[in-house]
Design a protein around this motif. Sequence first.
Motif, PDB file in Angstrom:
ATOM      1  N   ASP A 110       0.589  -0.919  -0.293  1.00  0.00           N
ATOM      2  CA  ASP A 110       0.270   0.087  -0.274  1.00  0.00           C
ATOM      3  C   ASP A 110       0.841   0.870   0.184  1.00  0.00           C
ATOM      4  N   GLY A 111       2.304   1.367  -0.064  1.00  0.00           N
ATOM      5  CA  GLY A 111       2.861   1.929  -0.117  1.00  0.00           C
ATOM      6  C   GLY A 111       3.992   2.983   0.995  1.00  0.00           C
ATOM      7  N   GLY A 112       3.289   2.157   1.474  1.00  0.00           N
ATOM      8  CA  GLY A 112       3.590   2.201   3.834  1.00  0.00           C
ATOM      9  C   GLY A 112       5.070   1.986   3.376  1.00  0.00           C
ATOM     10  N   GLU A 113       5.376   2.160   4.559  1.00  0.00           N
ATOM     11  CA  GLU A 113       6.888   1.292   5.152  1.00  0.00           C
ATOM     12  C   GLU A 113       6.843  -0.030   6.467  1.00  0.00           C
ATOM     13  N   ALA A 114       7.232  -1.117   5.771  1.00  0.00           N
ATOM     14  CA  ALA A 114       7.486  -1.963   6.796  1.00  0.00           C
ATOM     15  C   ALA A 114       8.479  -2.411   7.869  1.00  0.00           C
ATOM     16  N   PRO A 115       8.824  -2.081   8.973  1.00  0.00           N
ATOM     17  CA  PRO A 115      10.353  -3.225   8.910  1.00  0.00           C
ATOM     18  C   PRO A 115      10.356  -4.315   9.689  1.00  0.00           C
ATOM     19  N   PRO A 116      11.493  -4.818   8.797  1.00  0.00           N
ATOM     20  CA  PRO A 116      11.680  -6.069   8.891  1.00  0.00           C
ATOM     21  C   PRO A 116      11.393  -6.468  10.339  1.00  0.00           C
ATOM     22  N   VAL A 117      11.155  -7.309  10.876  1.00  0.00           N
ATOM     23  CA  VAL A 117      11.008  -7.888  12.467  1.00  0.00           C
ATOM     24  C   VAL A 117      11.876  -9.476  13.236  1.00  0.00           C
ATOM     25  N   ILE A 118      12.561  -9.157  14.007  1.00  0.00           N
ATOM     26  CA  ILE A 118      13.116 -10.927  14.567  1.00  0.00           C
ATOM     27  C   ILE A 118      11.596 -11.895  15.067  1.00  0.00           C
ATOM     28  N   ILE A 119      11.433 -12.436  14.374  1.00  0.00           N
ATOM     29  CA  ILE A 119      10.807 -13.477  14.656  1.00  0.00           C
ATOM     30  C   ILE A 119      10.969 -14.814  15.604  1.00  0.00           C
ATOM     31  N   GLY A 120      12.495 -15.408  15.216  1.00  0.00           N
ATOM     32  CA  GLY A 120      12.494 -15.991  15.472  1.00  0.00           C
ATOM     33  C   GLY A 120      13.792 -16.260  15.920  1.00  0.00           C
ATOM     34  N   GLY A 121      14.561 -17.641  16.014  1.00  0.00           N
ATOM     35  CA  GLY A 121      15.995 -18.071  16.544  1.00  0.00           C
ATOM     36  C   GLY A 121      16.710 -18.249  18.340  1.00  0.00           C
ATOM     37  N   TYR A 146      20.937 -18.420  15.521  1.00  0.00           N
ATOM     38  CA  TYR A 146      20.537 -18.261  14.255  1.00  0.00           C
ATOM     39  C   TYR A 146      19.071 -17.045  14.716  1.00  0.00           C
ATOM     40  N   VAL A 147      19.438 -16.950  13.653  1.00  0.00           N
ATOM     41  CA  VAL A 147      18.154 -14.933  14.054  1.00  0.00           C
ATOM     42  C   VAL A 147      17.044 -15.423  12.523  1.00  0.00           C
ATOM     43  N   VAL A 148      15.991 -15.297  13.108  1.00  0.00           N
ATOM     44  CA  VAL A 148      14.301 -15.662  12.058  1.00  0.00           C
ATOM     45  C   VAL A 148      14.375 -13.481  11.484  1.00  0.00           C
ATOM     46  N   VAL A 149      14.992 -13.919  10.663  1.00  0.00           N
ATOM     47  CA  VAL A 149      14.268 -12.025  10.745  1.00  0.00           C
ATOM     48  C   VAL A 149      12.648 -12.232   8.802  1.00  0.00           C
ATOM     49  N   LEU A 150      11.749 -11.021   9.756  1.00  0.00           N
ATOM     50  CA  LEU A 150      10.574 -10.895   8.518  1.00  0.00           C
ATOM     51  C   LEU A 150      10.555  -9.703   7.855  1.00  0.00           C
ATOM     52  N   SER A 168       7.902  -8.146   5.660  1.00  0.00           N
ATOM     53  CA  SER A 168       6.034  -8.433   5.011  1.00  0.00           C
ATOM     54  C   SER A 168       5.779  -7.407   3.738  1.00  0.00           C
ATOM     55  N   GLU A 169       6.577  -7.130   3.082  1.00  0.00           N
ATOM     56  CA  GLU A 169       6.308  -6.114   1.894  1.00  0.00           C
ATOM     57  C   GLU A 169       5.871  -6.292   0.453  1.00  0.00           C
ATOM     58  N   LYS A 170       5.350  -6.003  -0.124  1.00  0.00           N
ATOM     59  CA  LYS A 170       4.498  -6.076  -1.554  1.00  0.00           C
ATOM     60  C   LYS A 170       3.850  -7.727  -1.632  1.00  0.00           C
ATOM     61  N   GLN A 171       2.554  -7.731  -0.606  1.00  0.00           N
ATOM     62  CA  GLN A 171       2.936  -9.202  -0.578  1.00  0.00           C
ATOM     63  C   GLN A 171       3.185 -10.274  -1.046  1.00  0.00           C
ATOM     64  N   HIS A 172       4.651 -10.081  -0.795  1.00  0.00           N
ATOM     65  CA  HIS A 172       5.821 -11.056  -0.256  1.00  0.00           C
ATOM     66  C   HIS A 172       6.000 -11.842   0.741  1.00  0.00           C
ATOM     67  N   LEU A 173       5.353 -12.359   1.250  1.00  0.00           N
ATOM     68  CA  LEU A 173       6.269 -12.965   2.999  1.00  0.00           C
ATOM     69  C   LEU A 173       7.168 -13.422   2.666  1.00  0.00           C
ATOM     70  N   HIS A 174       8.344 -13.174   3.367  1.00  0.00           N
ATOM     71  CA  HIS A 174       9.932 -14.040   3.076  1.00  0.00           C
ATOM     72  C   HIS A 174      10.523 -13.847   4.586  1.00  0.00           C
ATOM     73  N   ALA A 175      10.490 -14.670   4.810  1.00  0.00           N
ATOM     74  CA  ALA A 175      11.881 -14.250   6.043  1.00  0.00           C
ATOM     75  C   ALA A 175      13.878 -14.753   5.869  1.00  0.00           C
ATOM     76  N   HIS A 176      14.159 -13.949   6.232  1.00  0.00           N
ATOM     77  CA  HIS A 176      15.999 -14.383   6.865  1.00  0.00           C
ATOM     78  C   HIS A 176      16.062 -15.017   7.055  1.00  0.00           C
ATOM     79  N   VAL A 177      16.874 -16.081   7.565  1.00  0.00           N
ATOM     80  CA  VAL A 177      17.256 -17.108   8.269  1.00  0.00           C
ATOM     81  C   VAL A 177      18.901 -16.624   8.590  1.00  0.00           C
ATOM     82  N   VAL A 178      19.551 -15.863   9.536  1.00  0.00           N
ATOM     83  CA  VAL A 178      21.110 -15.973   9.386  1.00  0.00           C
ATOM     84  C   VAL A 178      21.886 -17.171  10.499  1.00  0.00           C
ATOM     85  N   ALA A 179      22.378 -17.615  10.117  1.00  0.00           N
ATOM     86  CA  ALA A 179      22.720 -18.959  11.161  1.00  0.00           C
ATOM     87  C   ALA A 179      24.522 -18.831  11.316  1.00  0.00           C
TER      88      ALA A 179
END
Length: 107
Positions: free
Chosen positions: A8-19, A84-88, A90-101
Amino acid sequence: MSHRETADGGEAPPVIIGGNMSSLDARGLAQEFGAARKLRPDAKRPVWHCPLSLPPGEKITREKFAAVADDFMKQMGFSESHQYVVVLHSEKQHLHAHVVANRIGID
């Protein structure tokens, strides 16, 4: 961690959701990873990165995504001794997470 544009043109910060790391910001996470790296100074690529993506438009809760990432890490052969950390994102209708281990176990 930078903000990303949402559908919707707004900004969503990445969020740590796990790890299993205690830091909640990039600097703290880097310090935690660095401490483990000192255990194996010979390691050429101590940090591993893997994106986990859902199909466009598919949504699941943060808790479910964190559980999926935990299961994925176990199946990839990482144990509780690997940071490890999981960072969510959620921009542009493409929900994804980055796992950094950390490939270096703290044991």
